[in-house]
Design a protein around this motif. Sequence first.
Motif, PDB file in Angstrom:
ATOM      1  N   LEU A  40      35.685  39.509  43.811  1.00 29.29           N
ATOM      2  CA  LEU A  40      35.058  38.363  43.147  1.00 29.29           C
ATOM      3  C   LEU A  40      34.669  38.693  41.709  1.00 29.29           C
ATOM      4  O   LEU A  40      34.813  37.851  40.807  1.00 29.29           O
ATOM      5  CB  LEU A  40      33.821  37.923  43.941  1.00 29.29           C
ATOM      6  N   LEU A  41      34.198  39.921  41.464  1.00 24.97           N
ATOM      7  CA  LEU A  41      33.855  40.316  40.096  1.00 24.97           C
ATOM      8  C   LEU A  41      35.096  40.388  39.210  1.00 24.97           C
ATOM      9  O   LEU A  41      35.071  39.986  38.043  1.00 24.97           O
ATOM     10  CB  LEU A  41      33.133  41.659  40.100  1.00 24.97           C
ATOM     11  N   VAL A  42      36.189  40.909  39.749  1.00 25.31           N
ATOM     12  CA  VAL A  42      37.441  40.949  38.987  1.00 25.31           C
ATOM     13  C   VAL A  42      37.872  39.537  38.617  1.00 25.31           C
ATOM     14  O   VAL A  42      38.249  39.254  37.473  1.00 25.31           O
ATOM     15  CB  VAL A  42      38.549  41.666  39.784  1.00 25.31           C
ATOM     16  N   ALA A  43      37.798  38.628  39.592  1.00 29.24           N
ATOM     17  CA  ALA A  43      38.173  37.231  39.316  1.00 29.24           C
ATOM     18  C   ALA A  43      37.284  36.632  38.237  1.00 29.24           C
ATOM     19  O   ALA A  43      37.766  35.931  37.338  1.00 29.24           O
ATOM     20  CB  ALA A  43      38.088  36.415  40.600  1.00 29.24           C
ATOM     21  N   MET A  44      35.978  36.905  38.284  1.00 34.61           N
ATOM     22  CA  MET A  44      35.067  36.370  37.282  1.00 34.61           C
ATOM     23  C   MET A  44      35.421  36.901  35.890  1.00 34.61           C
ATOM     24  O   MET A  44      35.409  36.151  34.908  1.00 34.61           O
ATOM     25  CB  MET A  44      33.629  36.746  37.632  1.00 34.61           C
ATOM     26  N   CYS A  45      35.746  38.178  35.808  1.00 34.45           N
ATOM     27  CA  CYS A  45      36.112  38.754  34.505  1.00 34.45           C
ATOM     28  C   CYS A  45      37.384  38.114  33.960  1.00 34.45           C
ATOM     29  O   CYS A  45      37.471  37.791  32.774  1.00 34.45           O
ATOM     30  CB  CYS A  45      36.298  40.266  34.647  1.00 34.45           C
ATOM     31  N   TRP A  46      38.364  37.917  34.822  1.00 35.08           N
ATOM     32  CA  TRP A  46      39.635  37.355  34.360  1.00 35.08           C
ATOM     33  C   TRP A  46      39.515  35.863  34.063  1.00 35.08           C
ATOM     34  O   TRP A  46      40.197  35.367  33.167  1.00 35.08           O
ATOM     35  CB  TRP A  46      40.729  37.618  35.392  1.00 35.08           C
ATOM     36  N   GLY A  77      43.729  49.308  43.734  1.00 39.08           N
ATOM     37  CA  GLY A  77      44.812  48.398  43.373  1.00 39.08           C
ATOM     38  C   GLY A  77      44.713  47.076  44.100  1.00 39.08           C
ATOM     39  O   GLY A  77      44.929  46.003  43.505  1.00 39.08           O
ATOM     40  N   SER A  78      44.373  47.117  45.404  1.00 35.24           N
ATOM     41  CA  SER A  78      44.255  45.867  46.162  1.00 35.24           C
ATOM     42  C   SER A  78      43.090  45.028  45.650  1.00 35.24           C
ATOM     43  O   SER A  78      43.155  43.796  45.623  1.00 35.24           O
ATOM     44  CB  SER A  78      44.081  46.169  47.653  1.00 35.24           C
ATOM     45  N   THR A  79      42.006  45.687  45.224  1.00 36.20           N
ATOM     46  CA  THR A  79      40.867  44.946  44.669  1.00 36.20           C
ATOM     47  C   THR A  79      41.276  44.212  43.397  1.00 36.20           C
ATOM     48  O   THR A  79      40.987  43.024  43.227  1.00 36.20           O
ATOM     49  CB  THR A  79      39.711  45.909  44.358  1.00 36.20           C
ATOM     50  N   LEU A  80      41.942  44.929  42.501  1.00 38.72           N
ATOM     51  CA  LEU A  80      42.372  44.307  41.251  1.00 38.72           C
ATOM     52  C   LEU A  80      43.380  43.192  41.506  1.00 38.72           C
ATOM     53  O   LEU A  80      43.283  42.104  40.927  1.00 38.72           O
ATOM     54  CB  LEU A  80      42.983  45.356  40.327  1.00 38.72           C
ATOM     55  N   MET A  81      44.360  43.437  42.361  1.00 45.03           N
ATOM     56  CA  MET A  81      45.399  42.441  42.608  1.00 45.03           C
ATOM     57  C   MET A  81      44.809  41.181  43.242  1.00 45.03           C
ATOM     58  O   MET A  81      45.160  40.062  42.858  1.00 45.03           O
ATOM     59  CB  MET A  81      46.488  43.035  43.491  1.00 45.03           C
ATOM     60  N   THR A  82      43.911  41.358  44.212  1.00 44.27           N
ATOM     61  CA  THR A  82      43.324  40.189  44.856  1.00 44.27           C
ATOM     62  C   THR A  82      42.436  39.421  43.881  1.00 44.27           C
ATOM     63  O   THR A  82      42.442  38.184  43.847  1.00 44.27           O
ATOM     64  CB  THR A  82      42.510  40.617  46.092  1.00 44.27           C
ATOM     65  N   GLY A  83      41.665  40.160  43.071  1.00 44.73           N
ATOM     66  CA  GLY A  83      40.824  39.492  42.079  1.00 44.73           C
ATOM     67  C   GLY A  83      41.635  38.723  41.061  1.00 44.73           C
ATOM     68  O   GLY A  83      41.287  37.589  40.694  1.00 44.73           O
ATOM     69  N   VAL A  84      42.723  39.328  40.605  1.00 45.49           N
ATOM     70  CA  VAL A  84      43.584  38.636  39.647  1.00 45.49           C
ATOM     71  C   VAL A  84      44.250  37.433  40.315  1.00 45.49           C
ATOM     72  O   VAL A  84      44.429  36.377  39.687  1.00 45.49           O
ATOM     73  CB  VAL A  84      44.631  39.611  39.073  1.00 45.49           C
ATOM     74  N   ALA A  85      44.607  37.568  41.592  1.00 41.47           N
ATOM     75  CA  ALA A  85      45.196  36.433  42.310  1.00 41.47           C
ATOM     76  C   ALA A  85      44.211  35.271  42.408  1.00 41.47           C
ATOM     77  O   ALA A  85      44.602  34.098  42.353  1.00 41.47           O
ATOM     78  CB  ALA A  85      45.641  36.863  43.702  1.00 41.47           C
ATOM     79  N   LEU A  86      42.920  35.579  42.539  1.00 45.35           N
ATOM     80  CA  LEU A  86      41.929  34.510  42.550  1.00 45.35           C
ATOM     81  C   LEU A  86      41.910  33.751  41.226  1.00 45.35           C
ATOM     82  O   LEU A  86      41.549  32.570  41.174  1.00 45.35           O
ATOM     83  CB  LEU A  86      40.536  35.090  42.833  1.00 45.35           C
ATOM     84  N   ALA A  87      42.269  34.446  40.153  1.00 44.71           N
ATOM     85  CA  ALA A  87      42.313  33.818  38.823  1.00 44.71           C
ATOM     86  C   ALA A  87      43.712  33.351  38.464  1.00 44.71           C
ATOM     87  O   ALA A  87      44.005  33.121  37.286  1.00 44.71           O
ATOM     88  CB  ALA A  87      41.805  34.801  37.772  1.00 44.71           C
ATOM     89  N   ALA A  88      44.582  33.188  39.445  1.00 42.23           N
ATOM     90  CA  ALA A  88      45.976  32.828  39.182  1.00 42.23           C
ATOM     91  C   ALA A  88      46.153  31.546  38.376  1.00 42.23           C
ATOM     92  O   ALA A  88      47.049  31.479  37.521  1.00 42.23           O
ATOM     93  CB  ALA A  88      46.742  32.726  40.504  1.00 42.23           C
ATOM     94  N   PRO A  89      45.343  30.483  38.595  1.00 38.69           N
ATOM     95  CA  PRO A  89      45.546  29.287  37.751  1.00 38.69           C
ATOM     96  C   PRO A  89      45.433  29.586  36.269  1.00 38.69           C
ATOM     97  O   PRO A  89      46.182  29.034  35.463  1.00 38.69           O
ATOM     98  CB  PRO A  89      44.423  28.355  38.222  1.00 38.69           C
ATOM     99  N   GLY A 145      49.479  28.131  40.756  1.00 37.59           N
ATOM    100  CA  GLY A 145      48.271  28.935  40.564  1.00 37.59           C
ATOM    101  C   GLY A 145      47.238  28.656  41.634  1.00 37.59           C
ATOM    102  O   GLY A 145      46.612  29.585  42.174  1.00 37.59           O
ATOM    103  N   LEU A 146      47.046  27.376  41.972  1.00 36.64           N
ATOM    104  CA  LEU A 146      46.099  27.031  43.031  1.00 36.64           C
ATOM    105  C   LEU A 146      46.567  27.547  44.383  1.00 36.64           C
ATOM    106  O   LEU A 146      45.740  27.957  45.216  1.00 36.64           O
ATOM    107  CB  LEU A 146      45.916  25.507  43.074  1.00 36.64           C
ATOM    108  N   ALA A 147      47.877  27.559  44.602  1.00 39.93           N
ATOM    109  CA  ALA A 147      48.402  28.080  45.867  1.00 39.93           C
ATOM    110  C   ALA A 147      48.122  29.576  45.998  1.00 39.93           C
ATOM    111  O   ALA A 147      47.710  30.064  47.059  1.00 39.93           O
ATOM    112  CB  ALA A 147      49.904  27.807  45.958  1.00 39.93           C
ATOM    113  N   VAL A 148      48.326  30.314  44.925  1.00 35.33           N
ATOM    114  CA  VAL A 148      48.052  31.761  44.956  1.00 35.33           C
ATOM    115  C   VAL A 148      46.566  32.009  45.156  1.00 35.33           C
ATOM    116  O   VAL A 148      46.163  32.897  45.920  1.00 35.33           O
ATOM    117  CB  VAL A 148      48.550  32.425  43.652  1.00 35.33           C
ATOM    118  N   THR A 149      45.722  31.230  44.497  1.00 34.00           N
ATOM    119  CA  THR A 149      44.280  31.390  44.660  1.00 34.00           C
ATOM    120  C   THR A 149      43.860  31.088  46.095  1.00 34.00           C
ATOM    121  O   THR A 149      43.003  31.788  46.658  1.00 34.00           O
ATOM    122  CB  THR A 149      43.539  30.456  43.686  1.00 34.00           C
TER     123      THR A 149
END
Length: 877
Positions: A206-212, A251-263, A825-829
């Motif tokens: 969640l923090l990774v997503a917030m940063c991105w 790596g999984s933390t970063l990838m999942t966080g970035v996926a949350l920010a996919a849009p 993007g919404l689908a990935v999120t």
Amino acid sequence: MTAAAEAQGEKEATRRVRRAGRGAETGGAILAAVLAMAAYCIGSAGHGIYPFGPRGRAINDLGNQFIPLHAHLWDLVHGAGGGDLFLNWNSGFGVPFLADFFTYLAYPSSWLVLLFARSAVDLPVFLGELLCIGSAAALMTGFLRRLRPGSPWLRAQLGAGYGVCAWALNDASSDPMWMWGLAALPLLCTVMDWALQRRRWVTGCLLVAMCWYGNFYTAAMASLCAILVLPARMLMAGQCRAPLRILLRAGSTLMTGVALAAPVLLVCRAASRDSQPPQPKAYHRVNPFDFLAQLLPAGRNPHSVPYMAIGMLGLVLLLSLPFLRAVPLRERCAWLGLIAVVAASFAWKPTVLLWHGLALPNGSHYRAAFVLSALMTMAAWSALARRPGPLPLLGGSVLLLVLALITASRPGVHRYTWISLAVVGSGTVSALLALHLARGRRLPTRAAGTALAALVFLGLALSAYAATVLRDQVRFYAPLPTMNAQSEAARTAVLAAETWPEGRSDPGPHQFADNDPLLVGGRGGSYYSSYVPAGTAHTLRALGLGWYMHGRHLLGPGDDGSRALFGVTSYLAAARPTHSGFVQRRTGPAAPLVTVHPADTTPGPGHADNPFALQNLLLKDAVWNIPAPVPLNRAGVPAPARNSQGWSVPAAPQDTPQPALAVRCPAGSKAYLDAPWFAGRVHAPDTHVLLRGAREETSNRLQPLGTVPASGSLAVAFSATTAQTLPPAPVGCLSPSALAHAASRLRATGAITVTAGRHTMSARLPRASTGTAVFAITAVPGWSCSVDGAAALPGSSYHGLLAAPLGSGATRVSCSYWPPGLTPGLAVTAAALLTLIVVSTACRLQRPTAGAASGALAPRTRRRSRADQQSGHTRGR
């Protein structure tokens, strides 16, 4: 006292110690934020920068782009703007907006604009930057504890140096959303620390997503830094258990966080793909001595360099680190090696591209320099936590003197640098020495720490002051008049003439910023962004509207023909040349925003490269007379010559005889010059103007030459230092009566009523209209149109404008815009959110079982721990 009472007392003592520790940590973070923000404010106030003085701070893109965008955000939230987060009706006659929002406005403190009046939007933008600086200082202070425990008050001083690093003062001060990257870096490093400890996976994502989400551009740089710091820390720790498992978790933390920010990523990627390409920039490697000079605080280089200074305290500690034997050799080599590798990556084009998302920046090539500032801060804490003694400080001081001597002649070193070295540098070394000698004694330690904090504050304030003073000496950084009495008068005039969606009220040619429609309101053609759609740029240029910056800054219309075509019913103009007020001048009759045209979209001869002919086609009438020019043959004057590209105009400086072209037009018509790439002076009976065209970089819009005299003859002379090429038919003469007739016909056959929603436009047409409905909007990907309620189909293009075929007859047409990239993007999120829910649920389901098991095995565990303790004591003896 019973054993139970003793145990209770021990628990209370432990709680008190923990509360005191948490209080000290909070106090350290607050101190770091206060030091950083106060130093930044003192530096600005010392030079009288807004909001502490009369000097504006809206320099470069801050004034041209970001303050107007924040004003537009205020409008959207208060229902006073055009469009929504999907579409911006104000600029470029209707352009996509979501990529602009994600890139420039998604950082958390941008929403501060909602707490202030629109006329004071400069203030929340400043406060947003200030909060990012304070947050970055506080978060870095907290993260340093994860590297090594130590005094939070000392960590706060290094955190403050990071918050007011040279990158923040020089590069990010005019780009407020970049400041969020400064705060995101220690957050992302904290997430990697959790991966190292194998805990808080969901929170980390969640923090990774917030940063991105806040700013993906700087978050990508900060993520790369955090990725580099993780293996370095694993190396410092020696033999680390399960390194592959840790790296996979990280790596999984970063990838999942970035996926949350996919849009964010997919929308901006699609917008960038469809945008006008930037002007190609050559990469120039920075001089090594200029590079080294940026380690010294309170300086500024006139050229693009990596601004990385973190203040005198951080620099002295960094230079002392190689001599500090209290720091294990493995740790010293890891930090210094990592800094050297990252610094070297800024001097090699492939790695420079890697730092900047595989695209060379249009401005500075060293926008990722805050990464170096962060690494140097971490290395400096490694030294400060051990309280360096006389010998390491002596070695660091010698290196500091050598650095100052070898960079003394570089343009980035100024008198403020020498003041910082003499006063702050010597004081810092003395305070560090006193801190070492006072170890174990509370009062001397506090006195030395206080003196060090005062020196840190003084040095950071001096750096902030020097950055503003030195930047103010460069003409390019002259502040723009954004929110002042003039812009407020302009806004009042624009809104007073608002007729949307019956017509458009254009802010006109008076320029406060490159995004005047966002700043003062109205719905015009001007637009400045990295996401200017290529289709919009080329369509508007083909119609005679100009551009700057290789098409990334569009200009509003300057002729009545294009104004009528886009439904502009009024435009802004100064009331008097010496008056600060503005009036909204009414134009003649304008076409409705939706018109009906024949189905055939094949352009006639000359339409593709002649704005007069193209406007005639779209206005469905010969409103422009396009005369064949004739070169004037005069003794001793070189005449323009016709070639395959148009007219070749020989070079003729202003004080020499000038080549000229003559045309014949109906008397009383308005003559305009189409010379998009011409650079030089143009002379006509009523006009003498300097044009600054440059092929592909700067395109001149149609230039008025005045009213055609009664004779019907008009001569246009050209003076330029180099030979120029003009189009085959460079002059057009506009008939006001023909334009009024054409606009009336378009209104009679076009939309009866037009309705504009947040990202939609619909029109009711005369019964059984056939052909093609053409909207006064440029055709860009994302539009879909429906006729008489039928299934929506992708919008088509009618000579660059959005169009919808009407078939055998229709009475209603509606078009809607959906940002490309948003759906995937919404689908990935959604997939990433599902992953988080599954993992979080699995962890919750395992906890009761684990608790029961631990409760059942508690006595046995305690017996084993006592046995282990006894065996440990035996081994110790």
